[in-house]
Design an enzyme around this catalytic site. Structure first.
Site, short mmCIF file in Angstrom:
data_model
loop_
_atom_site.label_atom_id
_atom_site.label_comp_id
_atom_site.label_asym_id
_atom_site.label_seq_id
_atom_site.Cartn_x
_atom_site.Cartn_y
_atom_site.Cartn_z
N ASP A 6 3.93 -9.21 4.97
CA ASP A 6 4.74 -9.84 3.85
C ASP A 6 5.84 -9.07 3.79
O ASP A 6 6.16 -7.84 3.80
CB ASP A 6 3.93 -9.79 2.74
N THR A 63 0.58 -1.54 -0.01
CA THR A 63 0.09 -0.09 0.00
C THR A 63 0.81 1.25 0.05
O THR A 63 1.77 1.44 0.72
CB THR A 63 -0.88 0.00 1.17
#
Length: 380
Positions: free
Chosen positions: A315, A194
């Protein structure tokens, strides 16, 4: 005490899309739709009345284009915006322009069977809205705030998806290896999510045309990764392309993971090459940053520089630690310059990071570190 629900305002000229998004969002325990507007002019008044936390915004609408509205909104009343974009080449170009204007993220609107398609990705929609709700928003997209946003307590990622499906680790794609590294060729390995499209652009445009080869995983649907690579290629001094199976990793080139596959670093004789793997999602993502980082730990070891930029979730944290344990030197973007300080925060927390820096300083420090590692000096 329970956290207040994220208040979402939907802006879309399609009554069908408004209805589907309302259903998907209201099914989440931590968010609610407080209003739905058919165009930006109605939305403008609803924002004043409802004070939403997050806006979902369509692109093509009557009375005012979504990009025009976004530009005015980010100048006059900055707030988290998630764009709705169609899966077309024109749609991807508009989406990247929206991200430049300050949108936090985007949703890919399917061209066929919209109702089923949107519901199928309900968890992705919810995750993007959660990330947007805690994003650091900058007025006119240029002035960074040094004050971190308040923690919502929603940052943690469960080990299972909705419905109890386990979240897989990089073990699902490749084993960890401690193979001896014989090459001295240097590489830069980068991951983001993001807010990453703009962060990656800012990092790459600073690099010299003869810098070491770069492999990049950015969480992004496959309809957008090639357009993203082409957009960067037109802005940077290096060559940027979507990675293809067997691509030799060359100096002055950056390889973007395609949205349909994990990107792995492999050795082929004396050369490094790109390998694509369509195995299952890792940490709910394909491509996954952990997979790329592990492959770099296995194949490049101390010849790699790791970089983790803005993004929600975990992640990349485990893979970055593996890179460091294999001898790599790693950088993380600092909280003040991140849109969402999730992935860098997790990588720092597990001990995988050597330096934490503002985004604007990372490229220069990477080049200096490469010189310290025995690579020739570069002028950024």
């Amino acid at each position: 005490m329970q956290n207040p629900k994220i208040k979402v305002l939907i802006v879309d000229d399609s009554a069908l899309i408004r209805g589907v998004l309302r259903e998907v969002i209201n099914s989440q325990p931590d968010m609610e739709v407080v209003g739905a507007a058919p165009d930006p002019l109605v939305a403008r008044e609803m924002i004043k009345q409802l004070n939403p936390d997050v806006l979902t915004l369509d692109v093509e609408m009557p009375r005012m284009d979504g990009l025009d509205f976004l530009e005015k909104l980010m100048r006059l009343r900055p707030m988290p915006v998630v764009m709705i974009s169609t899966l077309t080449e024109r749609g991807s170009d508009i989406t990247f322009r929206a991200l430049e204007l300050g949108a936090v993220d985007f949703l890919a609107k399917p061209k066929m069977d919209i109702t089923h398609g949107m519901k199928e990705y309900s968890e992705d929609i919810a995750e993007k809205i959660r990330a947007a709700s805690r994003a650091r928003i900058r007025k006119n997209t240029s002035s960074a705030s040094n004050t971190p946003p308040p923690s919502s307590g929603r940052e943690t990622s469960p080990v299972t998806d909705a419905g109890g499906t386990p979240r897989l680790s990089a073990d699902a794609i490749l084993p960890s290896s401690s193979a001896r590294i014989s090459s001295t060729e240097k590489l830069i390995i980068l991951g983001a999510s993001t807010g990453g499209t703009e962060a990656i652009k800012e990092f790459l445009v600073q690099l010299p045309p003869d810098c070491p080869g770069i492999l990049i995983t950015q969480h992004m649907p496959e309809a957008f990764t090639n357009s993203f690579a082409q957009r960067l290629d037109g802005l940077c001094r290096i060559t940027v392309k979507e990675a293809a199976q067997g691509d030799r990793v060359l100096p002055g080139h950056a390889y973007i993971a395609p949205g349909h596959s994990h990107l792995l670093l492999k050795r082929s004789g004396a050369n490094y090459v790109c390998e694509l793997n369509q195995g299952p999602p890792v940490n709910r993502h394909r491509p996954s940053v952990d997979v790329l980082f592990r492959s770099a730990a296995n194949c490049a070891g101390q010849n790699a520089i790791g970089v983790i930029l803005t993004g929600m979730g975990k992640d990349g944290a485990a893979g970055m630690l593996e890179m460091k344990q294999a001898g790599a030197y790693n950088f993380a973007q600092d909280e003040a310059s991140c849109v969402v300080f999730g992935m860098p925060k997790e990588a720092i927390a597990v001990g995988g990071v050597d330096e934490v820096l503002p985004l604007k300083e990372i490229a220069g420090k990477v080049m200096k570190q490469l010189a310290n590692m025995g690579a020739r000096s570069f002028r950024v």
